[in-house]
Design a protein around this motif. Structure first.
Motif, mmCIF file in Angstrom:
data_model
loop_
_atom_site.group_PDB
_atom_site.id
_atom_site.type_symbol
_atom_site.label_atom_id
_atom_site.label_comp_id
_atom_site.label_asym_id
_atom_site.label_seq_id
_atom_site.Cartn_x
_atom_site.Cartn_y
_atom_site.Cartn_z
ATOM 1 N N ASP A 3 -49.564 -7.319 50.173
ATOM 2 C CA ASP A 3 -48.501 -9.425 49.544
ATOM 3 C C ASP A 3 -48.249 -9.312 51.264
ATOM 4 N N ALA A 4 -47.411 -8.532 51.999
ATOM 5 C CA ALA A 4 -47.074 -9.261 52.706
ATOM 6 C C ALA A 4 -48.083 -9.341 54.300
ATOM 7 N N ASP A 5 -49.291 -8.385 54.074
ATOM 8 C CA ASP A 5 -50.153 -8.897 55.130
ATOM 9 C C ASP A 5 -50.803 -9.473 54.922
ATOM 10 N N ARG A 6 -51.113 -10.658 53.378
ATOM 11 C CA ARG A 6 -51.836 -11.880 53.109
ATOM 12 C C ARG A 6 -51.142 -12.492 52.860
ATOM 13 N N ASP A 7 -50.163 -12.908 53.381
ATOM 14 C CA ASP A 7 -49.436 -13.644 53.478
ATOM 15 C C ASP A 7 -49.364 -13.759 54.911
ATOM 16 N N LEU A 8 -48.792 -12.865 56.043
ATOM 17 C CA LEU A 8 -49.168 -13.231 57.143
ATOM 18 C C LEU A 8 -50.523 -13.728 57.632
ATOM 19 N N HIS A 9 -51.523 -13.132 56.941
ATOM 20 C CA HIS A 9 -52.772 -13.788 57.808
ATOM 21 C C HIS A 9 -53.609 -15.305 56.674
ATOM 22 N N ARG A 10 -52.177 -15.719 55.622
ATOM 23 C CA ARG A 10 -52.656 -16.685 54.880
ATOM 24 C C ARG A 10 -51.928 -18.165 55.526
ATOM 25 N N VAL A 11 -50.735 -18.007 55.622
ATOM 26 C CA VAL A 11 -50.311 -18.920 56.225
ATOM 27 C C VAL A 11 -50.733 -19.861 57.329
ATOM 28 N N ARG A 12 -51.093 -20.865 57.720
ATOM 29 C CA ARG A 12 -50.456 -21.585 58.732
ATOM 30 C C ARG A 12 -49.668 -22.986 58.839
ATOM 31 N N VAL A 13 -49.511 -23.547 60.212
ATOM 32 C CA VAL A 13 -48.719 -24.270 59.728
ATOM 33 C C VAL A 13 -49.839 -26.343 59.791
ATOM 34 N N PRO A 14 -48.934 -26.718 59.020
ATOM 35 C CA PRO A 14 -50.808 -27.894 58.532
ATOM 36 C C PRO A 14 -50.641 -28.579 60.246
ATOM 37 N N ASP A 15 -51.540 -29.507 60.124
ATOM 38 C CA ASP A 15 -52.202 -29.853 61.172
ATOM 39 C C ASP A 15 -51.010 -31.407 61.644
ATOM 40 N N ASP A 16 -50.621 -32.296 60.444
ATOM 41 C CA ASP A 16 -50.221 -32.381 61.615
ATOM 42 C C ASP A 16 -48.890 -32.231 61.849
ATOM 43 N N LEU A 17 -48.139 -31.326 61.960
ATOM 44 C CA LEU A 17 -47.482 -30.827 62.048
ATOM 45 C C LEU A 17 -47.451 -30.215 63.513
ATOM 46 N N ALA A 18 -48.574 -28.941 63.361
ATOM 47 C CA ALA A 18 -49.225 -28.493 64.677
ATOM 48 C C ALA A 18 -49.990 -29.557 65.963
ATOM 49 N N ALA A 19 -50.004 -30.784 65.538
ATOM 50 C CA ALA A 19 -49.928 -31.227 66.446
ATOM 51 C C ALA A 19 -49.303 -32.336 67.762
ATOM 52 N N LEU A 20 -48.320 -32.331 66.901
ATOM 53 C CA LEU A 20 -46.571 -32.832 66.840
ATOM 54 C C LEU A 20 -45.923 -31.693 68.051
ATOM 55 N N HIS A 21 -45.556 -32.850 69.647
ATOM 56 C CA HIS A 21 -45.295 -31.845 70.648
ATOM 57 C C HIS A 21 -43.986 -30.921 69.971
ATOM 58 N N TYR A 22 -43.147 -31.293 70.000
ATOM 59 C CA TYR A 22 -41.777 -30.138 69.622
ATOM 60 C C TYR A 22 -42.027 -29.368 68.994
ATOM 61 N N PRO A 23 -42.937 -28.635 67.684
ATOM 62 C CA PRO A 23 -42.942 -27.009 66.977
ATOM 63 C C PRO A 23 -43.958 -26.794 68.000
ATOM 64 N N GLN A 24 -43.891 -26.560 69.114
ATOM 65 C CA GLN A 24 -45.197 -26.021 69.400
ATOM 66 C C GLN A 24 -44.437 -24.541 69.470
ATOM 67 N N PRO A 25 -45.505 -23.618 68.644
ATOM 68 C CA PRO A 25 -44.733 -22.003 68.980
ATOM 69 C C PRO A 25 -44.693 -21.763 70.479
ATOM 70 N N LEU A 26 -43.328 -21.431 71.779
ATOM 71 C CA LEU A 26 -43.402 -21.434 72.856
ATOM 72 C C LEU A 26 -42.928 -20.499 72.913
ATOM 73 N N HIS A 27 -41.935 -19.614 71.719
ATOM 74 C CA HIS A 27 -41.372 -18.887 71.895
ATOM 75 C C HIS A 27 -41.533 -18.034 71.184
ATOM 76 N N ASP A 28 -41.894 -17.916 69.643
ATOM 77 C CA ASP A 28 -41.699 -17.508 68.907
ATOM 78 C C ASP A 28 -42.914 -17.583 68.273
ATOM 79 N N GLU A 29 -43.466 -17.665 66.661
ATOM 80 C CA GLU A 29 -44.826 -18.171 66.364
ATOM 81 C C GLU A 29 -44.714 -18.030 65.059
ATOM 82 N N PRO A 30 -45.074 -18.977 64.353
ATOM 83 C CA PRO A 30 -45.445 -18.758 62.657
ATOM 84 C C PRO A 30 -45.067 -17.401 61.964
ATOM 85 N N GLU A 31 -46.629 -16.889 62.828
ATOM 86 C CA GLU A 31 -46.252 -15.105 61.592
ATOM 87 C C GLU A 31 -45.333 -13.951 62.008
#
Length: 159
Positions: A3-31
């Motif tokens: 389940d952990a592996d499936r969740d890790l590879h399934r979770v995605r940042v929604p396109d509208d949020l990913a397009a914004l400047h401030y939540p970019q994964p510059l230090h950490d990442e969603p996974e």
């Protein structure tokens, strides 16, 4: 797949949020956040029974290297896949090769290249730093030093 592996590879940042400047994964990442949430609420066990009481990384690497022919076969395949852009899988193969043959300079030459290619593909400082450290670790094997020396950390600390 756990389940952990499936969740890790399934979770995605929604396109509208990913397009914004401030939540970019510059230090950490969603996974990485998914892993932390999983550990926080589900504990250390990731659902894969092989991870419950695992062999050491070195034991697993040695067995897989023996099954494939030797550690160099794993290293060569890692380089082949890395050059083709399959970066997630190659780290496993390069790491297994290095764990199976920790003093082999040909294996560490390939491992260093794989991790350099992987680091060049990353955006976050955490991923870039870890992959660059892994590259430096193999360069240390080649130079007879260590990752800290290869990254120049000793020189900065003494300055």
């Amino acid at each position: 797949m756990s389940d952990a592996d499936r969740d890790l590879h399934r979770v995605r940042v929604p396109d509208d949020l990913a397009a914004l400047h401030y939540p970019q994964p510059l230090h950490d990442e969603p996974e990485f956040i998914v892993r932390n949430v999983w550990r926080q609420f589900a504990g250390w066990y990731d659902g894969n029974p092989a991870h419950l009481k695992p062999a050491t990384d070195e034991q697993l690497a040695a067995e897989l290297a023996a099954l494939s022919g030797d550690a160099q076969v794993l290293a060569d395949r890692a380089l082949e896949l890395a050059r083709a852009g399959s970066h997630r899988l190659v780290c496993h193969l390069a790491q297994l090769a290095g764990d199976a043959s920790p003093d082999d300079t040909a294996v560490h030459t390939a491992r260093a290249e794989v991790y350099a290619l992987r680091a060049a593909q990353e955006r976050s400082t955490m991923s870039t730093g870890i992959f660059t450290w892994a590259e430096a670790e193999s360069r240390g094997v080649l130079a007879g030093t260590d990752a800290m020396t290869e990254r120049g950390v000793g020189r900065r600390l003494r300055s």
